[in-house]
Design a protein around this motif. Structure first.
Motif, PDB file in Angstrom:
ATOM      1  N   MET A   1       0.848  -1.186   0.000  1.00 46.43           N
ATOM      2  CA  MET A   1       0.000   0.000   0.000  1.00 46.43           C
ATOM      3  C   MET A   1       0.889   1.244   0.000  1.00 46.43           C
ATOM      4  O   MET A   1       1.863   1.306   0.727  1.00 46.43           O
ATOM      5  N   TYR A   2       0.555   2.197  -0.857  1.00 42.13           N
ATOM      6  CA  TYR A   2       1.283   3.458  -0.935  1.00 42.13           C
ATOM      7  C   TYR A   2       0.354   4.554  -0.430  1.00 42.13           C
ATOM      8  O   TYR A   2      -0.857   4.470  -0.618  1.00 42.13           O
ATOM      9  N   ARG A   3       0.922   5.593   0.200  1.00 35.60           N
ATOM     10  CA  ARG A   3       0.075   6.599   0.836  1.00 35.60           C
ATOM     11  C   ARG A   3       0.687   7.990   0.702  1.00 35.60           C
ATOM     12  O   ARG A   3       1.897   8.149   0.852  1.00 35.60           O
ATOM     13  N   ALA A   4      -0.148   8.978   0.421  1.00 35.76           N
ATOM     14  CA  ALA A   4       0.276  10.385   0.422  1.00 35.76           C
ATOM     15  C   ALA A   4      -0.856  11.210   1.017  1.00 35.76           C
ATOM     16  O   ALA A   4      -2.030  10.875   0.846  1.00 35.76           O
ATOM     17  N   VAL A   5      -0.487  12.269   1.730  1.00 40.28           N
ATOM     18  CA  VAL A   5      -1.498  13.154   2.310  1.00 40.28           C
ATOM     19  C   VAL A   5      -1.168  14.592   1.908  1.00 40.28           C
ATOM     20  O   VAL A   5      -0.039  15.035   2.077  1.00 40.28           O
ATOM     21  N   THR A   6      -2.145  15.257   1.322  1.00 41.40           N
ATOM     22  CA  THR A   6      -2.006  16.675   0.977  1.00 41.40           C
ATOM     23  C   THR A   6      -3.216  17.401   1.547  1.00 41.40           C
ATOM     24  O   THR A   6      -4.348  17.015   1.258  1.00 41.40           O
ATOM     25  N   ARG A   7      -2.974  18.401   2.350  1.00 38.27           N
ATOM     26  CA  ARG A   7      -4.075  19.220   2.889  1.00 38.27           C
ATOM     27  C   ARG A   7      -5.184  18.378   3.504  1.00 38.27           C
ATOM     28  O   ARG A   7      -6.368  18.580   3.232  1.00 38.27           O
ATOM     29  N   GLN A   8      -4.778  17.415   4.309  1.00 33.79           N
ATOM     30  CA  GLN A   8      -5.728  16.549   5.023  1.00 33.79           C
ATOM     31  C   GLN A   8      -6.574  15.669   4.109  1.00 33.79           C
ATOM     32  O   GLN A   8      -7.617  15.163   4.506  1.00 33.79           O
ATOM     33  N   ILE A   9      -6.109  15.498   2.879  1.00 28.47           N
ATOM     34  CA  ILE A   9      -6.761  14.541   1.993  1.00 28.47           C
ATOM     35  C   ILE A   9      -5.770  13.428   1.732  1.00 28.47           C
ATOM     36  O   ILE A   9      -4.657  13.666   1.260  1.00 28.47           O
ATOM     37  N   GLU A  10      -6.166  12.221   2.124  1.00 27.21           N
ATOM     38  CA  GLU A  10      -5.274  11.075   2.014  1.00 27.21           C
ATOM     39  C   GLU A  10      -5.603  10.286   0.750  1.00 27.21           C
ATOM     40  O   GLU A  10      -6.770  10.066   0.436  1.00 27.21           O
ATOM     41  N   VAL A  11      -4.551   9.888   0.046  1.00 24.84           N
ATOM     42  CA  VAL A  11      -4.713   9.039  -1.132  1.00 24.84           C
ATOM     43  C   VAL A  11      -3.891   7.782  -0.897  1.00 24.84           C
ATOM     44  O   VAL A  11      -2.691   7.868  -0.639  1.00 24.84           O
ATOM     45  N   THR A  12      -4.537   6.620  -0.941  1.00 21.65           N
ATOM     46  CA  THR A  12      -3.787   5.370  -0.853  1.00 21.65           C
ATOM     47  C   THR A  12      -3.966   4.599  -2.155  1.00 21.65           C
ATOM     48  O   THR A  12      -5.013   4.694  -2.806  1.00 21.65           O
TER      49      THR A  12
ATOM     50  N   PHE B   1      -6.807  23.379  -5.952  1.00 16.45           N
ATOM     51  CA  PHE B   1      -5.496  22.969  -5.461  1.00 16.45           C
ATOM     52  C   PHE B   1      -5.240  21.545  -5.918  1.00 16.45           C
ATOM     53  O   PHE B   1      -6.154  20.835  -6.330  1.00 16.45           O
ATOM     54  N   GLU B   2      -3.969  21.159  -5.887  1.00 19.13           N
ATOM     55  CA  GLU B   2      -3.623  19.813  -6.334  1.00 19.13           C
ATOM     56  C   GLU B   2      -3.265  18.948  -5.139  1.00 19.13           C
ATOM     57  O   GLU B   2      -2.673  19.425  -4.176  1.00 19.13           O
ATOM     58  N   ILE B   3      -3.636  17.687  -5.222  1.00 17.36           N
ATOM     59  CA  ILE B   3      -3.193  16.741  -4.211  1.00 17.36           C
ATOM     60  C   ILE B   3      -2.374  15.660  -4.901  1.00 17.36           C
ATOM     61  O   ILE B   3      -2.595  15.325  -6.055  1.00 17.36           O
ATOM     62  N   GLU B   4      -1.433  15.153  -4.141  1.00 16.95           N
ATOM     63  CA  GLU B   4      -0.476  14.209  -4.684  1.00 16.95           C
ATOM     64  C   GLU B   4      -1.027  12.788  -4.597  1.00 16.95           C
ATOM     65  O   GLU B   4      -1.654  12.416  -3.616  1.00 16.95           O
ATOM     66  N   VAL B   5      -0.770  12.029  -5.649  1.00 15.11           N
ATOM     67  CA  VAL B   5      -0.997  10.584  -5.599  1.00 15.11           C
ATOM     68  C   VAL B   5       0.390   9.989  -5.355  1.00 15.11           C
ATOM     69  O   VAL B   5       1.342  10.379  -6.026  1.00 15.11           O
ATOM     70  N   PRO B   6       0.533   9.081  -4.385  1.00 14.39           N
ATOM     71  CA  PRO B   6       1.873   8.564  -4.125  1.00 14.39           C
ATOM     72  C   PRO B   6       2.423   7.828  -5.351  1.00 14.39           C
ATOM     73  O   PRO B   6       1.670   7.187  -6.070  1.00 14.39           O
ATOM     74  N   THR B   7       3.729   7.946  -5.577  1.00 12.77           N
ATOM     75  CA  THR B   7       4.358   7.186  -6.657  1.00 12.77           C
ATOM     76  C   THR B   7       4.257   5.721  -6.270  1.00 12.77           C
ATOM     77  O   THR B   7       4.562   5.363  -5.135  1.00 12.77           O
ATOM     78  N   PHE B   8       3.768   4.889  -7.185  1.00 14.66           N
ATOM     79  CA  PHE B   8       3.673   3.469  -6.845  1.00 14.66           C
ATOM     80  C   PHE B   8       4.302   2.617  -7.922  1.00 14.66           C
ATOM     81  O   PHE B   8       4.353   2.973  -9.090  1.00 14.66           O
ATOM     82  N   SER B   9       4.806   1.497  -7.466  1.00 12.12           N
ATOM     83  CA  SER B   9       5.597   0.609  -8.291  1.00 12.12           C
ATOM     84  C   SER B   9       4.700  -0.454  -8.914  1.00 12.12           C
ATOM     85  O   SER B   9       3.787  -0.962  -8.251  1.00 12.12           O
ATOM     86  N   LEU B  10       4.942  -0.764 -10.180  1.00 10.50           N
ATOM     87  CA  LEU B  10       4.217  -1.827 -10.870  1.00 10.50           C
ATOM     88  C   LEU B  10       5.236  -2.929 -11.119  1.00 10.50           C
ATOM     89  O   LEU B  10       6.165  -2.751 -11.892  1.00 10.50           O
ATOM     90  N   ASP B  11       5.088  -4.034 -10.413  1.00  7.26           N
ATOM     91  CA  ASP B  11       6.042  -5.133 -10.545  1.00  7.26           C
ATOM     92  C   ASP B  11       5.287  -6.403 -10.851  1.00  7.26           C
ATOM     93  O   ASP B  11       4.319  -6.709 -10.174  1.00  7.26           O
ATOM     94  N   SER B  12       5.726  -7.111 -11.860  1.00  9.32           N
ATOM     95  CA  SER B  12       5.131  -8.410 -12.126  1.00  9.32           C
ATOM     96  C   SER B  12       6.035  -9.460 -11.517  1.00  9.32           C
ATOM     97  O   SER B  12       7.196  -9.185 -11.234  1.00  9.32           O
ATOM     98  N   PRO B  13       5.514 -10.670 -11.318  1.00  5.74           N
ATOM     99  CA  PRO B  13       6.353 -11.733 -10.773  1.00  5.74           C
ATOM    100  C   PRO B  13       7.570 -12.008 -11.668  1.00  5.74           C
ATOM    101  O   PRO B  13       8.582 -12.490 -11.195  1.00  5.74           O
ATOM    102  N   ASP B  14       7.466 -11.647 -12.966  1.00  2.59           N
ATOM    103  CA  ASP B  14       8.582 -11.890 -13.895  1.00  2.59           C
ATOM    104  C   ASP B  14       9.722 -10.902 -13.712  1.00  2.59           C
ATOM    105  O   ASP B  14      10.819 -11.131 -14.171  1.00  2.59           O
ATOM    106  N   SER B  15       9.410  -9.747 -13.093  1.00  2.41           N
ATOM    107  CA  SER B  15      10.463  -8.718 -13.049  1.00  2.41           C
ATOM    108  C   SER B  15      11.340  -8.924 -11.841  1.00  2.41           C
ATOM    109  O   SER B  15      10.878  -9.277 -10.769  1.00  2.41           O
ATOM    110  N   LYS B  16      12.614  -8.728 -12.025  1.00  2.64           N
ATOM    111  CA  LYS B  16      13.532  -8.768 -10.892  1.00  2.64           C
ATOM    112  C   LYS B  16      13.450  -7.395 -10.267  1.00  2.64           C
ATOM    113  O   LYS B  16      13.410  -6.391 -10.956  1.00  2.64           O
ATOM    114  N   ARG B  17      13.415  -7.368  -8.963  1.00  4.57           N
ATOM    115  CA  ARG B  17      13.206  -6.071  -8.281  1.00  4.57           C
ATOM    116  C   ARG B  17      14.456  -5.214  -8.363  1.00  4.57           C
ATOM    117  O   ARG B  17      15.483  -5.554  -7.821  1.00  4.57           O
TER     118      ARG B  17
END
Length: 133
Positions: free
Chosen positions: A4-15, A114-130
């Motif tokens: 789960m990724y999380r960001a909060v801007t101006r009391q608005i949370e985006v997960t 105003f703008e709120i941030e969406v947290p940067t999130f990773s897209l990983d498949s089982p095939d990808s090496k981390r």
């Protein structure tokens, strides 16, 4: 295991919770598909509305795709204090991993944009090496 990724801007949370979708993916055809579930929670004092979205999607080769548009999943949800809005969308990539980042433009009851941030999130498949950049 869901991350789960999380960001909060101006009391608005985006997960964000991304999930690889093997049944819609094919390594042979260089098509990898993820769904992601986003929950937007208004912990502030003011009612707000989500107006637009702006995504930057980057694959493992560094190719970037920009997506801008009205609302999310065809809606421009209005969130009163304490309310949450949840939706699931999807993204295809031609590589086995990548990441997304973005922001939403909101407008408050008083008409302030105003703008709120969406947290940067990773897209990983089982095939990808981390690999961390």
């Amino acid at each position: 295991m869901a991350v789960m990724y999380r960001a909060v801007t101006r009391q608005i949370e985006v997960t964000v919770e991304p999930n690889f979708v093997p049944e819609q993916s094919s390594a042979d055809r260089s098509r990898f598909f993820w769904s992601y579930t986003i929950v937007i929670t208004n912990s502030g004092e003011e009612t707000v509305q989500l107006k637009t979205r702006h995504w930057i999607i980057t694959d493992a080769s560094g190719r970037q795709q920009e997506v801008k548009g009205e609302g999310v999943v065809g809606e421009q949800p209005i969130l009163a204090p304490g309310e949450r809005f949840e939706y699931t969308s999807g993204v295809p990539l031609s590589t086995a991993s990548g990441f997304m980042t973005g922001r939403y433009q909101m407008v408050s009851e008083s008409g302030e944009r105003f703008e709120i941030e969406v947290p940067t999130f990773s897209l990983d498949s089982p095939d990808s090496k981390r690999v961390l950049n």
